[in-house]
Design a protein around this motif. Structure first.
Motif, PDB file in Angstrom:
ATOM      1  N   GLN A  36      42.524 -48.501  34.614  1.00 39.78           N
ATOM      2  CA  GLN A  36      43.889 -48.760  34.153  1.00 39.78           C
ATOM      3  C   GLN A  36      44.877 -48.806  35.308  1.00 39.78           C
ATOM      4  N   ILE A  41      44.749 -52.186  36.660  1.00 40.74           N
ATOM      5  CA  ILE A  41      45.367 -53.178  35.767  1.00 40.74           C
ATOM      6  C   ILE A  41      46.886 -53.117  35.885  1.00 40.74           C
ATOM      7  N   ALA A  62      47.778 -56.457  37.910  1.00 39.85           N
ATOM      8  CA  ALA A  62      48.217 -57.451  36.921  1.00 39.85           C
ATOM      9  C   ALA A  62      49.668 -57.278  36.504  1.00 39.85           C
ATOM     10  N   SER A  84      50.852 -54.835  34.598  1.00 38.94           N
ATOM     11  CA  SER A  84      50.837 -54.426  33.195  1.00 38.94           C
ATOM     12  C   SER A  84      51.495 -53.070  33.015  1.00 38.94           C
ATOM     13  N   ALA A 144      47.447 -51.556  29.695  1.00 32.71           N
ATOM     14  CA  ALA A 144      46.244 -51.269  30.471  1.00 32.71           C
ATOM     15  C   ALA A 144      45.271 -50.411  29.670  1.00 32.71           C
ATOM     16  N   GLU A 164      43.376 -52.504  27.293  1.00 33.94           N
ATOM     17  CA  GLU A 164      42.305 -53.291  27.916  1.00 33.94           C
ATOM     18  C   GLU A 164      41.026 -52.484  28.088  1.00 33.94           C
ATOM     19  N   THR A 165      41.127 -51.252  28.576  1.00 38.73           N
ATOM     20  CA  THR A 165      39.903 -50.467  28.770  1.00 38.73           C
ATOM     21  C   THR A 165      39.282 -50.080  27.431  1.00 38.73           C
ATOM     22  N   LEU A 193      40.650 -57.916  32.211  1.00 38.90           N
ATOM     23  CA  LEU A 193      39.447 -57.195  31.818  1.00 38.90           C
ATOM     24  C   LEU A 193      38.941 -57.680  30.471  1.00 38.90           C
ATOM     25  N   THR A 229      43.635 -61.192  40.137  1.00 33.41           N
ATOM     26  CA  THR A 229      43.283 -59.973  39.391  1.00 33.41           C
ATOM     27  C   THR A 229      41.769 -59.759  39.424  1.00 33.41           C
ATOM     28  N   CYS A 276      40.450 -55.649  38.838  1.00 37.68           N
ATOM     29  CA  CYS A 276      40.367 -55.146  37.459  1.00 37.68           C
ATOM     30  C   CYS A 276      39.636 -56.109  36.543  1.00 37.68           C
ATOM     31  N   GLY A 277      39.596 -57.406  36.875  1.00 40.28           N
ATOM     32  CA  GLY A 277      38.915 -58.384  36.036  1.00 40.28           C
ATOM     33  C   GLY A 277      37.558 -58.805  36.555  1.00 40.28           C
ATOM     34  N   HIS A 288      53.828 -57.958  27.772  1.00 48.15           N
ATOM     35  CA  HIS A 288      53.264 -58.401  29.058  1.00 48.15           C
ATOM     36  C   HIS A 288      54.033 -59.596  29.623  1.00 48.15           C
TER      37      HIS A 288
END
Length: 485
Positions: free
Chosen positions: A89, A92, A96, A98, A103, A106-107, A157, A182, A185-186, A281
């Motif tokens: 996170q 992210i 990104a 975020s 974040a 996303e996880t 992600l 990114t 994280c991605g 976002h």
């Protein structure tokens, strides 16, 4: 050593182990501050070609492994996403731009995608068919082979994992090309999770790079499926290339999504939904509410309420402050947003809120007195901009909402009966009655129509199995069939 310790991956790419990239390195920049966060290995076209060949060899063995083995890797990956959530996170947020709750989403979503994908490994994958001959006739699903996943910067992600996880679970190998902005994280996070989960070498390749790498992971002869999330313009080119090469392309592209506010709707709740749909976002979401269609009886009240929310939303560095909006991803993206807003005001729209920026921090913006021909209404902005247009009748609302080349998501707020009638009349991949346009879950079919993509290609067992397997017809007889020759 932590999961994302830069000592493991600085200047490298991944094929099951971390190796020096042939095309050098590049800096990953934090959009909120301009600081360099890391140095990543940059893949070249030769790296992609080698990865495709390696993946094809590894995939043949992976497809024969017991389903329990593939499922176990995916379950371990899901648990690792939960175990290392805070570290991922943080990347992210910083990489990104975020806010922390996004974040966290996303996880959590990535872990859920792994758990859902684990179930695909043992999902029934065949049919018993009737036959006019004295034989058994079956249709069974087989892994497609090598899948290329090209993911964008906005939900780096989730939009990697929603293809990587089911593709691996169903017996494929994956070439992952994340957006270079990114790619930690991605990309790195995905590679490290599966490395720790025990995925055999050669099945997942991380290839950060430019257009040459993108072309290579599409045209490599070993690649049978391309899963792309990104702009409509890029998606058209990828679809054309895949069509020429007789490969399947799963395209999730742009959107200019309508939110319809019906007469009698609760305006306080509607404005809250509209603000979330347009400003989450920084509006950098394919499902972002790009067009607010509001019945004239509540139009002025809605504009005032939406503008008030926009004015009160804090904007700043999500890594250091409690903010609702972080930075736009880069200067080029910000310039495009600002140009559309300025052109729309010049065309006669009223700036009800926002329209200003400091650095990459763009204020949430509300545009009133907008007409359908104005730039910020007619085009996908991909920024925190809410154009509002009034309508008088349900028929007019339907015409306005349907008048777009895109067909991704539609939100309708108010009377359910009227909303159902409207939903039936508008071609779109997603419909949300009494909710805004930004919605997704790991278990649902997701995709858009027309310029938004080629249908539901992600999520849920049916869509994932269709996306990442081929259908094979098999017959069996007790004896060799007699023939007249």
């Amino acid at each position: 050593m932590t999961l994302l310790d830069p000592a493991l991956w600085t200047g490298k790419i991944f094929d099951g182990t971390w190796n020096t990239a042939t095309a050098g390195t590049y800096d990953v920049v934090e959009p909120a501050t301009g600081a360099t966060l890391a140095s990543l290995g940059q893949a070249g076209a030769d790296d992609a070609a080698r990865a495709a060949a390696t993946a094809a060899t590894a995939q043949r063995d992976w497809a024969t492994r017991p389903y329990e083995e593939r499922a176990a890797v995916l379950r371990r990956a899901g648990a690792l996403f939960e175990q290392h959530a805070e570290q991922i996170q943080d990347w992210i947020v910083r990489e990104a731009g975020s806010i922390p709750p996004k974040a966290e989403l996303e996880t959590h979503f990535a872990a859920s995608l792994c758990y859902e994908a684990a179930a695909l490994a043992s999902h029934p994958q065949g049919l018993v068919l009737p036959s006019s001959q004295p034989r058994w006739s079956l249709a069974r699903r087989r892994p497609a082979g090598v899948v290329s996943v090209i993911a964008p910067f906005n939900f780096p992600l989730i939009l990697s994992m929603r293809s990587v996880a089911p593709a691996l679970a169903l017996g494929n190998a994956v070439l992952l090309k994340p957006d270079p902005r990114t790619a930690v994280c991605g990309g790195v996070a995905v590679a490290r999770i599966f490395q720790e989960a025990g995925l055999p070498e050669g099945l997942l390749h991380l290839l950060p790079g430019g257009a040459d790498v993108g072309a290579a992971v599409i045209t490599a002869p070993e690649v049978r499926v391309v899963s792309f999330t990104g702009s409509t313009a890029a998606g058209r080119k990828i679809g054309e290339t895949c069509g020429r090469l007789l490969k399947r392309a799963h395209l999730e592209l742009g959107g200019n999504n309508a939110l319809i506010v019906l007469p009698g709707a609760d305006i306080a709740k509607a404005a809250s939904a509209g603000a979330w749909g347009s400003f989450l976002h920084q509006g950098q979401i394919c499902m972002t509410t790009g067009r607010h269609l509001v019945h004239h009886s509540v139009h002025d009240e809605y504009v005032d309420a939406l503008a008030d929310k926009a004015d009160k939303l804090p904007v700043g560095d999500p890594a250091t402050g409690h903010v609702a909006l972080g930075p736009i991803i880069d200067q080029r993206q910000l310039a495009g947003i600002d140009a559309l807003v300025r052109a729309t005001v010049t065309a006669g729209a009223r700036l009800a809120a926002g329209g200003t920026h400091e650095g990459l921090f763009y204020r949430p913006t509300v545009l009133a007195e907008v007409t359908p021909s104005m730039p910020a209404y007619a085009q996908e902005v991909f920024g925190p901009v809410a154009p509002v247009v009034p309508f008088g009748t349900v028929e007019e609302a339907i015409a306005l909402a349907a008048d777009s080349e895109y067909g991704l998501s539609l939100g309708i707020l108010g009377d359910v009966g009227q909303a159902m009638r409207i939903a039936d009349a508008i071609p779109t991949g997603l419909v949300h009655i009494n909710d805004q346009t930004v919605n997704d879950e790991p278990v649902v079919p997701f995709g858009g129509l027309a310029a938004s993509g080629n249908g539901s290609r992600f999520g849920g067992p049916d869509a994932n199995i269709d996306a990442f397997t081929e259908t094979q017809w098999v017959t069996m007889r007790g004896d060799i069939a007699p023939h007249p020759f």
